[in-house]
Design a protein around this motif. Structure first.
Motif, mmCIF file in Angstrom:
data_model
loop_
_atom_site.group_PDB
_atom_site.id
_atom_site.type_symbol
_atom_site.label_atom_id
_atom_site.label_comp_id
_atom_site.label_asym_id
_atom_site.label_seq_id
_atom_site.Cartn_x
_atom_site.Cartn_y
_atom_site.Cartn_z
ATOM 1 N N ASN A 150 0.817 -1.224 0.000
ATOM 2 C CA ASN A 150 0.000 0.000 0.000
ATOM 3 C C ASN A 150 0.843 1.264 0.000
ATOM 4 O O ASN A 150 0.345 2.348 0.300
ATOM 5 C CB ASN A 150 -0.926 0.009 1.226
ATOM 6 C CG ASN A 150 -1.979 -1.081 1.153
ATOM 7 O OD1 ASN A 150 -2.533 -1.339 0.100
ATOM 8 N ND2 ASN A 150 -2.231 -1.734 2.274
ATOM 9 N N ALA A 151 2.123 1.120 -0.310
ATOM 10 C CA ALA A 151 3.010 2.291 -0.319
ATOM 11 C C ALA A 151 3.720 2.358 -1.667
ATOM 12 O O ALA A 151 4.898 2.029 -1.778
ATOM 13 C CB ALA A 151 4.019 2.192 0.823
ATOM 14 N N TYR A 152 2.976 2.762 -2.696
ATOM 15 C CA TYR A 152 3.547 2.838 -4.035
ATOM 16 C C TYR A 152 4.029 4.259 -4.299
ATOM 17 O O TYR A 152 3.280 5.221 -4.152
ATOM 18 C CB TYR A 152 2.507 2.421 -5.082
ATOM 19 C CG TYR A 152 3.054 2.380 -6.496
ATOM 20 C CD1 TYR A 152 4.033 1.446 -6.838
ATOM 21 C CD2 TYR A 152 2.602 3.274 -7.465
ATOM 22 C CE1 TYR A 152 4.544 1.404 -8.125
ATOM 23 C CE2 TYR A 152 3.110 3.231 -8.746
ATOM 24 C CZ TYR A 152 4.088 2.294 -9.073
ATOM 25 O OH TYR A 152 4.598 2.257 -10.350
ATOM 26 N N ASN A 153 5.296 4.397 -4.689
ATOM 27 C CA ASN A 153 5.902 5.701 -4.960
ATOM 28 C C ASN A 153 5.791 6.647 -3.761
ATOM 29 O O ASN A 153 5.511 7.838 -3.890
ATOM 30 C CB ASN A 153 5.266 6.367 -6.188
ATOM 31 C CG ASN A 153 5.715 5.695 -7.482
ATOM 32 O OD1 ASN A 153 6.782 5.085 -7.536
ATOM 33 N ND2 ASN A 153 4.895 5.797 -8.509
ATOM 34 N N GLN A 175 7.651 -4.667 -2.088
ATOM 35 C CA GLN A 175 7.718 -3.453 -2.901
ATOM 36 C C GLN A 175 8.146 -3.768 -4.330
ATOM 37 O O GLN A 175 7.603 -3.218 -5.288
ATOM 38 C CB GLN A 175 8.716 -2.480 -2.267
ATOM 39 C CG GLN A 175 8.192 -1.765 -1.037
ATOM 40 C CD GLN A 175 7.499 -0.469 -1.382
ATOM 41 O OE1 GLN A 175 8.156 0.535 -1.646
ATOM 42 N NE2 GLN A 175 6.178 -0.477 -1.381
ATOM 43 N N SER A 176 9.123 -4.667 -4.466
ATOM 44 C CA SER A 176 9.593 -5.036 -5.797
ATOM 45 C C SER A 176 8.478 -5.700 -6.602
ATOM 46 O O SER A 176 8.285 -5.399 -7.786
ATOM 47 C CB SER A 176 10.795 -5.989 -5.671
ATOM 48 O OG SER A 176 11.224 -6.435 -6.935
ATOM 49 N N GLY A 177 7.725 -6.597 -5.949
ATOM 50 C CA GLY A 177 6.610 -7.241 -6.632
ATOM 51 C C GLY A 177 5.532 -6.244 -7.033
ATOM 52 O O GLY A 177 4.962 -6.332 -8.135
ATOM 53 N N LEU A 178 5.258 -5.284 -6.144
ATOM 54 C CA LEU A 178 4.250 -4.266 -6.445
ATOM 55 C C LEU A 178 4.683 -3.412 -7.635
ATOM 56 O O LEU A 178 3.886 -3.133 -8.534
ATOM 57 C CB LEU A 178 4.025 -3.377 -5.220
ATOM 58 C CG LEU A 178 3.076 -2.190 -5.405
ATOM 59 C CD1 LEU A 178 1.670 -2.673 -5.762
ATOM 60 C CD2 LEU A 178 3.055 -1.323 -4.152
ATOM 61 N N ASN A 179 5.941 -2.993 -7.644
ATOM 62 C CA ASN A 179 6.438 -2.174 -8.759
ATOM 63 C C ASN A 179 6.372 -2.926 -10.082
ATOM 64 O O ASN A 179 5.994 -2.362 -11.118
ATOM 65 C CB ASN A 179 7.888 -1.741 -8.486
ATOM 66 C CG ASN A 179 7.975 -0.711 -7.372
ATOM 67 O OD1 ASN A 179 7.031 0.026 -7.129
ATOM 68 N ND2 ASN A 179 9.106 -0.658 -6.699
ATOM 69 N N SER A 180 6.723 -4.211 -10.048
ATOM 70 C CA SER A 180 6.656 -5.014 -11.269
ATOM 71 C C SER A 180 5.221 -5.138 -11.765
ATOM 72 O O SER A 180 4.950 -5.057 -12.973
ATOM 73 C CB SER A 180 7.244 -6.407 -11.005
ATOM 74 O OG SER A 180 8.612 -6.321 -10.665
#
Length: 211
Positions: A150-153, A175-180
């Protein structure tokens, strides 16, 4: 793409360290409250609070984990190790009540790893320590991963400052999975490639088939 000057090795959580891991090397230098069970001749210079030539039996001091493990013997008592306060009954009660409120990084940045290593030393409290470490991880895992998703960018420094190093690694993985995923949704993903785990498995299979 993220690049590294070396291939990071994750910390080993268990009875044995992985000395290819920088985290485990740092963990092995965590200091434990200890008590000498015999005299250490001509080593008094290591104890700054004493002018004695020797380290006397019964001296209380702090030893790095790797030294305490090396000196500890079940049959011939050389040193005994006391529990750090965060693993004692009072703190175990706090963790059992609500592990998410505790600042694990402040209490001990290697809480899970050090707790696992303490099982090397005979203690009647070992079963309770193992259970507390496991339940603390379970109790904090979902919140850690939810925070990472829940913390994108966003600036995540406030989110991770209370986490143990193992939890920080999990947070980074989330975070890496979310960015991908976000890149894939926006059509910015690169060509899909096989996971490194799959590639390594294929290499092993090929090696097994070779005469």
């Amino acid at each position: 793409m993220e690049t590294h000057s070396y291939l990071p090795v994750p910390p080993g959580v268990g009875m044995e360290e992985n000395f290819l891991s920088l985290d485990d090397i740092l963990l092995s230098h965590e200091r434990l409250p200890s008590r000498t069970e015999c005299t250490f001749p001509r080593l008094g210079f290591l104890e700054k609070s004493s002018d004695s030539r020797d380290i006397q039996e019964g001296t209380k001091m702090e030893m790095p984990l790797f030294l305490a493990k090396g000196l500890y013997e079940r049959k011939r008592r050389v040193v005994s190790v006391e529990l750090p306060k965060v693993y004692k009954e009072g703190w175990r009660t706090v963790f059992n009540a609500d592990p998410t409120v505790v600042d694990l990084h402040k209490m001990g940045p290697y809480y899970y790893g050090l707790g696992s290593q303490l099982l090397h030393f005979d203690s009647p409290e070992n079963p309770e320590i193992a259970q507390a470490v496991l339940q603390t991880f379970i109790g904090r895992f979902r919140r850690t991963m939810d925070s990472s998703q829940n913390a994108y960018n966003e600036d995540t420094s406030a989110l991770v400052e209370r986490l143990d190093y193992l939890e920080r690694a999990l947070f980074r993985a989330g975070q890496s999975g979310l960015n991908s995923f976000q890149n894939w949704e926006r059509g910015r993903a690169s060509t899909i490639t096989a996971s490194s785990l799959v590639l390594n498995y294929r290499k092993r299979k090929i090696t097994d088939l070779q005469p």
